[in-house]
Write an enzyme that holds these catalytic residues in place. Structure first.
Site, PDB file in Angstrom:
ATOM      1  N   CYS A   1     -33.759 -26.188 -47.792  1.00 46.52           N
ATOM      2  CA  CYS A   1     -34.725 -25.713 -46.808  1.00 46.52           C
ATOM      3  C   CYS A   1     -34.034 -24.890 -45.729  1.00 46.52           C
ATOM      4  O   CYS A   1     -32.814 -24.922 -45.591  1.00 46.52           O
ATOM      5  CB  CYS A   1     -35.421 -26.897 -46.114  1.00 46.52           C
ATOM      6  SG  CYS A   1     -36.227 -28.072 -47.210  1.00 46.52           S
TER       7      CYS A   1
ATOM      8  N   ARG B   1     -33.133 -26.499 -55.505  1.00 42.84           N
ATOM      9  CA  ARG B   1     -34.242 -25.558 -55.636  1.00 42.84           C
ATOM     10  C   ARG B   1     -34.821 -25.236 -54.261  1.00 42.84           C
ATOM     11  O   ARG B   1     -34.755 -26.050 -53.341  1.00 42.84           O
ATOM     12  CB  ARG B   1     -35.350 -26.132 -56.513  1.00 42.84           C
ATOM     13  CG  ARG B   1     -34.907 -26.542 -57.907  1.00 42.84           C
ATOM     14  CD  ARG B   1     -36.097 -27.016 -58.738  1.00 42.84           C
ATOM     15  NE  ARG B   1     -36.863 -28.063 -58.067  1.00 42.84           N
ATOM     16  CZ  ARG B   1     -36.574 -29.345 -58.113  1.00 42.84           C
ATOM     17  NH1 ARG B   1     -35.513 -29.758 -58.799  1.00 42.84           N
ATOM     18  NH2 ARG B   1     -37.335 -30.226 -57.485  1.00 42.84           N
TER      19      ARG B   1
ATOM     20  N   CYS C   1     -41.271 -24.230 -46.770  1.00 43.41           N
ATOM     21  CA  CYS C   1     -40.675 -23.362 -45.743  1.00 43.41           C
ATOM     22  C   CYS C   1     -40.101 -22.063 -46.307  1.00 43.41           C
ATOM     23  O   CYS C   1     -39.717 -21.190 -45.545  1.00 43.41           O
ATOM     24  CB  CYS C   1     -39.583 -24.112 -44.979  1.00 43.41           C
ATOM     25  SG  CYS C   1     -38.070 -24.431 -45.924  1.00 43.41           S
TER      26      CYS C   1
ATOM     27  N   CYS D   1     -37.756 -26.156 -41.279  1.00 40.55           N
ATOM     28  CA  CYS D   1     -38.758 -26.648 -42.233  1.00 40.55           C
ATOM     29  C   CYS D   1     -39.684 -27.668 -41.556  1.00 40.55           C
ATOM     30  O   CYS D   1     -39.211 -28.594 -40.886  1.00 40.55           O
ATOM     31  CB  CYS D   1     -38.074 -27.282 -43.431  1.00 40.55           C
ATOM     32  SG  CYS D   1     -39.237 -27.807 -44.723  1.00 40.55           S
TER      33      CYS D   1
ATOM     34  N   THR E   1     -34.065 -35.196 -52.880  1.00 41.41           N
ATOM     35  CA  THR E   1     -35.185 -34.434 -53.460  1.00 41.41           C
ATOM     36  C   THR E   1     -34.738 -33.284 -54.347  1.00 41.41           C
ATOM     37  O   THR E   1     -35.527 -32.762 -55.122  1.00 41.41           O
ATOM     38  CB  THR E   1     -36.078 -33.855 -52.343  1.00 41.41           C
ATOM     39  OG1 THR E   1     -35.303 -32.951 -51.548  1.00 41.41           O
ATOM     40  CG2 THR E   1     -36.628 -34.965 -51.459  1.00 41.41           C
TER      41      THR E   1
ATOM     42  N   CYS F   1     -37.346 -24.848 -51.253  1.00 40.72           N
ATOM     43  CA  CYS F   1     -38.513 -25.579 -50.763  1.00 40.72           C
ATOM     44  C   CYS F   1     -39.758 -24.693 -50.863  1.00 40.72           C
ATOM     45  O   CYS F   1     -39.736 -23.530 -50.441  1.00 40.72           O
ATOM     46  CB  CYS F   1     -38.268 -25.988 -49.313  1.00 40.72           C
ATOM     47  SG  CYS F   1     -39.686 -26.758 -48.501  1.00 40.72           S
TER      48      CYS F   1
ATOM     49  N   ASP G   1     -21.470   8.601 -22.043  1.00 35.52           N
ATOM     50  CA  ASP G   1     -22.869   9.014 -22.168  1.00 35.52           C
ATOM     51  C   ASP G   1     -23.497   9.168 -20.784  1.00 35.52           C
ATOM     52  O   ASP G   1     -23.336   8.298 -19.903  1.00 35.52           O
ATOM     53  CB  ASP G   1     -23.645   7.966 -22.976  1.00 35.52           C
ATOM     54  CG  ASP G   1     -25.099   8.320 -23.141  1.00 35.52           C
ATOM     55  OD1 ASP G   1     -25.409   9.140 -24.005  1.00 35.52           O
ATOM     56  OD2 ASP G   1     -25.920   7.770 -22.370  1.00 35.52           O
TER      57      ASP G   1
END
Length: 480
Positions: free
Chosen positions: A34, A63, A68, A38, A30, A65, A430
């Site tokens: 993601c 690129r 998501c 996702c 694709t 998604c 402490d």
């Protein structure tokens, strides 16, 4: 993590949100990448590729998604639990150093040559500092597009792009949408001049000690708890801001008013750092729960974070002001410092930025002479280049602070914990830690407790939060 293919595949197939930000899944069929959680149907294993950062996936041609929104994942916890050059570089890039000073500025802050920094980042991440900074600019641009009504040209320059064309090309390349379409799909900001954002985190998150500590130690005029939100002023590279942070079940609601929008990504980064939102609570809680003494504490309040600071130098000054005095007295001393040297701002209830430390005269402070000497030594060291910022070398800072008069182990380790963000900082001297240890049947002498704490490494700063929480103190709760 991203090199463990089998583990990554299992995380993707089970849509495990715990790994969001640890790595990114690119899908060759694709062309998108993601987050592991996702919601779409997981791709075939043979089509998965794994990358350590969004920048690396983008550089490989994938690129983001649209479903998501992997660019909005929590940051990788890897960079905040290490002190090597790559981790320090990633923290500095997140703090906007490359956009402000370029790669030479990043290298100078790390004490390496530009070639060494480039080589180290590419070797581990597959992307250099410019690609990593570009990915951050793209995310900043998306936030401004979706949460403001600014003209696109203003968004471009506020996000750090050198031209509108570079802005348009980057947004299209990363998100596969033009800026105008991103804005059309968004709801916009609810208040003029205020950016409303969600700050994601890895669940679980226990807000009690996190916000409780910030509220209990808040400096009047600089910080406050109002209407269910922690508010404070921010001194930023190009101006100033006021942030409002409200803990919610699945995110922290963040409202930002900035005098210069170029500071957006830096302001977000510093708020995330202050709230320790990029921590991996599952890893922390799993290790601490192996100790039968700590296990009930972790089970009662999973996801404790370490409350940090938006400015390391500011916190160091406040740590000195708080030496050997109560929380209330430390607030009073800090408030006087702010009134005398702070920069006034216009806000309905917050009045000042914390002072520029170069203007502070220790002789004017109402404190014992020994503490004035300590403050003077700290301010001189800061003016001479002591770095308490995102790219600081933790052990070098410890050595520098330890050489200053009045800086004992408690002050050094508190600064390491809350200013530097060292997850293994430990303060066995402490009083609260010692009282908690005694009540739980742990050794209460510092040397014996240090030896016993070896099992809690590298998360001893988180163990301290659980020990502190055994006491009845206002730092452990959010006001009703």
């Amino acid at each position: 993590m991203f090199e463990d293919t089998e583990r990554c595949v299992r995380a993707v197939q089970s849509k495990d949100a715990r790994f969001d930000g640890w790595f990114f899944t690119a899908v060759t069929s694709t062309g998108i990448y993601c987050r592991p959680s996702c919601p779409v149907v997981p791709p075939k294993v043979e089509n998965m590729r794994f990358y350590p950062t969004a920048a690396t996936a983008q550089q490989a041609g994938f690129r983001a998604c649209k479903r998501c929104r992997p660019d909005a994942s929590p940051g990788s916890p890897e960079w905040n639990q290490r002190a090597d050059v790559v981790a320090r570089a990633m923290r500095l890039i997140s703090d906007g150093v490359v956009d402000r000073s370029g790669v030479p500025g990043l290298a100078a802050a790390l004490g390496y040559s530009t070639r060494q920094v480039q080589r180290a980042l590419v070797a581990e991440l597959g992307a250099g500092p410019l690609a990593l900074a570009r990915a951050q600019r793209a995310q900043t641009a998306r936030l401004l597009i979706e949460t403001s009504a600014l003209p696109m040209a203003d968004v471009a320059f506020a996000a750090g792009f050198s031209s509108v064309r570079a802005f348009n090309d980057t947004v299209r390349s990363v998100f596969a949408l033009p800026p105008s379409e991103l804005r059309r799909r968004s709801s916009g900001s609810s208040l003029p001049g205020v950016l409303s954002l969600w700050l994601p985190f890895r669940a679980p998150l226990c807000p009690d000690n996190l916000f409780g500590h910030l509220i209990a130690t808040a400096v009047p005029g600089v910080e406050e708890w109002r209407d269910g939100a922690y508010r404070r002023t921010l001194r930023l590279p190009h101006g100033h801001g006021v942030v409002s942070l409200r803990p919610l079940p699945d995110h922290v609601a963040c409202s930002l008013a900035l005098s210069d929008l170029r500071d957006l990504s830096v302001a977000i980064s510093r708020c995330r750092w202050m709230l320790d939102l990029d921590a991996d609570p599952i890893a922390v809680d799993s290790l601490l729960s192996r100790d039968p003494v700590l296990e009930p504490l972790v089970r009662k309040a999973p996801g404790r974070r370490v409350p940090r600071t938006v400015d390391g130098a500011e916190f160091a000054v406040r740590a000195v002001l708080g030496q050997q005095v109560s929380t209330a007295a430390a607030r009073t001393h800090a408030a006087r410092l702010v009134q005398a040297y702070g920069t006034p701002i216009s806000d309905p209830s917050l009045t000042h930025l914390f002072p520029e430390l170069s203007a502070v005269d220790p002789s004017s402070l109402a404190m014992p002479e020994s503490r004035r000497r300590t403050m003077r030594a700290l301010l001189d060291s800061l003016s001479s280049g002591l770095d308490l910022g995102a790219g600081a070398d933790w052990e070098a800072v410890r050595a520098s602070l330890s050489s200053l008069p009045g800086f004992g182990p408690w002050t050094v380790e508190v600064i390491a914990m809350r200013a530097l963000g060292d997850p293994d900082a430990f303060i066995p001297t402490d009083l609260g830690v010692r009282l908690a240890a005694s009540s739980l049947g742990l050794p209460s002498t510092p040397a014996a407790l240090v030896k016993r704490s070896a099992a809690w490494r590298p998360w001893r700063a988180y163990a301290v939060q659980h020990l502190w929480a055994t006491g009845d103190h206002e730092v452990n709760r959010i006001p009703a």
